[in-house]
Design a protein around this motif. Structure first.
Motif, mmCIF file in Angstrom:
data_model
loop_
_atom_site.group_PDB
_atom_site.id
_atom_site.type_symbol
_atom_site.label_atom_id
_atom_site.label_comp_id
_atom_site.label_asym_id
_atom_site.label_seq_id
_atom_site.Cartn_x
_atom_site.Cartn_y
_atom_site.Cartn_z
ATOM 1 N N VAL A 1 63.782 -7.552 1.826
ATOM 2 C CA VAL A 1 62.786 -8.615 1.666
ATOM 3 C C VAL A 1 62.215 -8.873 3.052
ATOM 4 O O VAL A 1 62.965 -9.081 4.007
ATOM 5 C CB VAL A 1 63.405 -9.905 1.079
ATOM 6 N N ARG A 2 60.905 -8.857 3.157
ATOM 7 C CA ARG A 2 60.240 -9.016 4.448
ATOM 8 C C ARG A 2 59.198 -10.121 4.411
ATOM 9 O O ARG A 2 58.606 -10.396 3.379
ATOM 10 C CB ARG A 2 59.514 -7.724 4.842
ATOM 11 N N SER A 3 58.966 -10.708 5.576
ATOM 12 C CA SER A 3 57.900 -11.679 5.745
ATOM 13 C C SER A 3 57.208 -11.404 7.071
ATOM 14 O O SER A 3 57.859 -11.063 8.055
ATOM 15 C CB SER A 3 58.477 -13.100 5.771
ATOM 16 N N ARG A 4 55.901 -11.540 7.086
ATOM 17 C CA ARG A 4 55.160 -11.427 8.343
ATOM 18 C C ARG A 4 55.442 -12.671 9.166
ATOM 19 O O ARG A 4 55.604 -13.759 8.625
ATOM 20 C CB ARG A 4 53.649 -11.371 8.098
ATOM 21 N N GLY A 5 55.489 -12.516 10.474
ATOM 22 C CA GLY A 5 55.612 -13.675 11.347
ATOM 23 C C GLY A 5 54.323 -14.488 11.310
ATOM 24 O O GLY A 5 53.301 -14.046 10.779
ATOM 25 N N VAL A 6 54.347 -15.667 11.878
ATOM 26 C CA VAL A 6 53.176 -16.551 11.868
ATOM 27 C C VAL A 6 51.967 -15.864 12.479
ATOM 28 O O VAL A 6 50.865 -15.914 11.931
ATOM 29 C CB VAL A 6 53.480 -17.873 12.610
ATOM 30 N N GLY A 7 52.148 -15.175 13.596
ATOM 31 C CA GLY A 7 51.025 -14.484 14.244
ATOM 32 C C GLY A 7 50.412 -13.430 13.347
ATOM 33 O O GLY A 7 49.192 -13.316 13.232
ATOM 34 N N GLY A 8 51.267 -12.652 12.680
ATOM 35 C CA GLY A 8 50.785 -11.622 11.774
ATOM 36 C C GLY A 8 50.073 -12.206 10.576
ATOM 37 O O GLY A 8 49.068 -11.672 10.105
ATOM 38 N N VAL B 1 49.929 -3.409 5.993
ATOM 39 C CA VAL B 1 50.205 -1.991 5.763
ATOM 40 C C VAL B 1 51.435 -1.586 6.577
ATOM 41 O O VAL B 1 52.353 -0.943 6.055
ATOM 42 C CB VAL B 1 48.989 -1.109 6.135
ATOM 43 N N GLN B 2 51.469 -1.976 7.834
ATOM 44 C CA GLN B 2 52.606 -1.645 8.700
ATOM 45 C C GLN B 2 53.894 -2.279 8.164
ATOM 46 O O GLN B 2 54.940 -1.633 8.113
ATOM 47 C CB GLN B 2 52.346 -2.123 10.126
ATOM 48 N N MET B 3 53.819 -3.544 7.734
ATOM 49 C CA MET B 3 54.994 -4.220 7.200
ATOM 50 C C MET B 3 55.507 -3.504 5.949
ATOM 51 O O MET B 3 56.710 -3.280 5.791
ATOM 52 C CB MET B 3 54.684 -5.672 6.854
ATOM 53 N N MET B 4 54.606 -3.093 5.055
ATOM 54 C CA MET B 4 55.013 -2.447 3.816
ATOM 55 C C MET B 4 55.596 -1.052 4.080
ATOM 56 O O MET B 4 56.563 -0.646 3.437
ATOM 57 C CB MET B 4 53.843 -2.366 2.836
ATOM 58 N N GLU B 5 55.036 -0.319 5.046
ATOM 59 C CA GLU B 5 55.596 0.988 5.404
ATOM 60 C C GLU B 5 57.020 0.838 5.930
ATOM 61 O O GLU B 5 57.919 1.587 5.547
ATOM 62 C CB GLU B 5 54.714 1.691 6.435
ATOM 63 N N SER C 1 59.047 -1.641 5.332
ATOM 64 C CA SER C 1 59.884 -2.123 4.232
ATOM 65 C C SER C 1 60.288 -0.986 3.307
ATOM 66 O O SER C 1 61.447 -0.892 2.885
ATOM 67 C CB SER C 1 59.143 -3.197 3.430
ATOM 68 N N ARG C 2 59.354 -0.114 2.964
ATOM 69 C CA ARG C 2 59.674 1.018 2.088
ATOM 70 C C ARG C 2 60.676 1.951 2.759
ATOM 71 O O ARG C 2 61.610 2.438 2.121
ATOM 72 C CB ARG C 2 58.411 1.787 1.716
ATOM 73 N N GLN D 1 57.823 -10.455 0.695
ATOM 74 C CA GLN D 1 57.660 -9.321 -0.205
ATOM 75 C C GLN D 1 59.004 -8.636 -0.370
ATOM 76 O O GLN D 1 59.671 -8.311 0.610
ATOM 77 C CB GLN D 1 56.639 -8.341 0.387
ATOM 78 N N GLU D 2 59.410 -8.432 -1.618
ATOM 79 C CA GLU D 2 60.633 -7.700 -1.927
ATOM 80 C C GLU D 2 60.255 -6.253 -2.233
ATOM 81 O O GLU D 2 59.318 -6.003 -2.991
ATOM 82 C CB GLU D 2 61.311 -8.304 -3.156
ATOM 83 N N ILE D 3 60.974 -5.311 -1.635
ATOM 84 C CA ILE D 3 60.767 -3.890 -1.910
ATOM 85 C C ILE D 3 62.094 -3.325 -2.401
ATOM 86 O O ILE D 3 63.124 -3.472 -1.747
ATOM 87 C CB ILE D 3 60.327 -3.105 -0.650
#
Length: 114
Positions: free
Chosen positions: A32-39, A57-61, A63-64, A98-100
């Protein structure tokens, strides 16, 4: 066919050129991921103008990849050397995360001699 450090992963129900000797069972890898405040601010501004949101896109890559690594670890712990019928699933958690999930069937496979 994807091979991650000699570990075979396929989305099909079989591995071309291999025989499945044993089915170990259902395996998964979860993150499970979250973008930081800046992102989140940068992505929010970018979303107002349209186009690809590179921060997500970078966060999801990442995470996967993390979910896939955990899937492999789970399969290896069960004594498997491959995963068949591999899939990804993704869901929102609390609107900011986001949960992956990567999942499949762990098997012991052997290359068929020709």
């Amino acid at each position: 066919m994807v091979s991650v450090d000699e570990f075979i992963i396929v989305s099909s129900n079989y591995i071309p050129g291999y025989e499945v000797l044993e089915t170990k069972g259902f395996v998964y890898g979860l993150t499970v991921r979250s973008r930081g405040v800046g992102g989140q601010v940068g992505a929010g501004i970018r979303s107002m103008f349209g186009g690809e949101i590179k921060e997500y896109v970078q966060m999801m890559e990442q995470s996967r990849n993390e979910a896939l690594e955990r899937l492999i670890q789970h399969a290896e712990e069960m004594g498997a050397n491959a995963v068949i019928s591999t899939r990804y699933d993704s869901n929102d958690v609390a609107n900011i995360m986001q949960e992956i999930l990567a999942y499949g069937t762990a098997v012991v496979a052997q290359k068929v001699e020709e």
